[in-house]
Design an enzyme around this catalytic site. Structure first.
Site, PDB file in Angstrom:
ATOM      1  N   LYS A  84      46.356  37.608  48.984  1.00 35.25           N
ATOM      2  CA  LYS A  84      45.325  38.498  49.559  1.00 35.25           C
ATOM      3  C   LYS A  84      45.677  38.400  51.043  1.00 35.25           C
ATOM      4  O   LYS A  84      45.327  39.478  51.874  1.00 35.25           O
ATOM      5  CB  LYS A  84      43.925  38.471  49.284  1.00 35.25           C
ATOM      6  CG  LYS A  84      42.907  39.168  49.754  1.00 35.25           C
ATOM      7  CD  LYS A  84      41.531  38.806  49.432  1.00 35.25           C
ATOM      8  CE  LYS A  84      41.076  37.364  50.017  1.00 35.25           C
ATOM      9  NZ  LYS A  84      39.771  37.441  49.888  1.00 35.25           N
ATOM     10  N   ASP A 114      40.199  41.999  46.893  1.00 34.18           N
ATOM     11  CA  ASP A 114      39.377  41.081  46.932  1.00 34.18           C
ATOM     12  C   ASP A 114      38.277  41.235  45.930  1.00 34.18           C
ATOM     13  O   ASP A 114      38.585  42.231  44.945  1.00 34.18           O
ATOM     14  CB  ASP A 114      38.692  41.231  48.180  1.00 34.18           C
ATOM     15  CG  ASP A 114      37.823  42.183  48.683  1.00 34.18           C
ATOM     16  OD1 ASP A 114      37.927  43.149  47.833  1.00 34.18           O
ATOM     17  OD2 ASP A 114      37.107  42.213  49.570  1.00 34.18           O
TER      18      ASP A 114
END
Ligand code: SF4
Length: 243
Positions: A121, A139
């Site tokens: 991420k 996320d």
């Protein structure tokens, strides 16, 4: 799950609803964004933005940060939480940049996720926003919103990233993540404000809140009495006219 053309249509509508979607972290280069993104774990972007001006002034690049000690760094980042782990990750990340990349942030996923404290991420955030390489960070907001709408169908962030990237051209990846994050923060939060949403007519969850395509959207309901009431607690109530 939605088709690619349906996914693009839904993202068109959400981008219109959130034209200001972008990372809220403050940065001027890839090193600063990488540092800020590591600090943002379990914290808010606003909280990170409070500490980074002084941090970047003291450690303007990887070489400076690599020489920092935990005793020096921890007080500066304490307010972002998990400051001991983050301090260790930041110093390790900076040292690895100096040792393996001449102090520069590499512009590819494999090299980025090899750095201490950097997951997929974080790497996608830096690639997409600071290095001009398409990346789609997933996320908790992207995970929740995409599963609810039906443009993704998995609890696994890597699978969701693959599903969204397959449906969308690379030039849309980073903007898509920013848009879904903002939609998740402003409207499609754990108790979604569906009456303010631009994609109600296209959303699987709105059509059927118990739809299995939204595995994180709502706990499975079952049982009776107190047990059932407990299962419902914290879940949204969506009222709409039957069509
Ligand atoms: S209709 Fe409701 S559940 Fe669906 S995306 Fe919009 S806010 Fe989220």
């Amino acid at each position: 799950m939605k088709t690619a053309s349906e996914t693009r249509r839904i993202l068109d509508l959400l981008e219109t609803q959130h034209p200001d979607a972008d990372t809220e972290l403050h940065y001027q280069n890839a090193f600063q964004l990488l540092t800020a993104t590591i600090l943002s774990a379990q914290s808010t972007d606003q909280g990170v933005n409070l500490v980074t001006p002084a941090l970047f002034a003291r450690y303007p690049d990887a070489r400076a940060l690599a020489k920092a000690t935990s005793a020096e760094l921890e007080p500066q980042i304490r307010s972002t939480g998990f400051f001991r782990q983050k301090s260790k990750a930041l110093i390790g990340m900076a040292a690895a940049l100096v040792e393996h990349h001449g102090g520069e942030v590499p512009a590819n996923m494999e090299a980025l996720i090899a750095l201490p404290g950097v997951g997929r991420k974080t790497a996608n955030v830096v690639l997409g926003h600071a290095l001009g390489v398409p990346g789609l960070p997933v996320d908790r907001h992207v995970l929740r919103v995409s599963n609810r709408i039906g443009i993704a169908d998995s609890d696994d962030p890597v699978v969701v990233e693959q599903q969204l990237c397959t449906a969308l051209p690379p030039k849309r990846w980073t903007r898509t993540s920013d848009t879904l994050i903002l939609h998740g923060r402003r409207i499609c939060n754990p108790r979604p404000l569906c009456d303010r949403c631009a994609v109600t007519t296209l959303c699987d969850y709105y059509e059927n809140p118990d739809n299995p395509s939204g595995p994180r959207a709502r706990p499975r309901l079952g049982g009776t009495g107190k047990k059932k009431a407990k299962a419902h607690r914290g879940t949204p109530r969506i009222r709409r006219a039957r069509r």
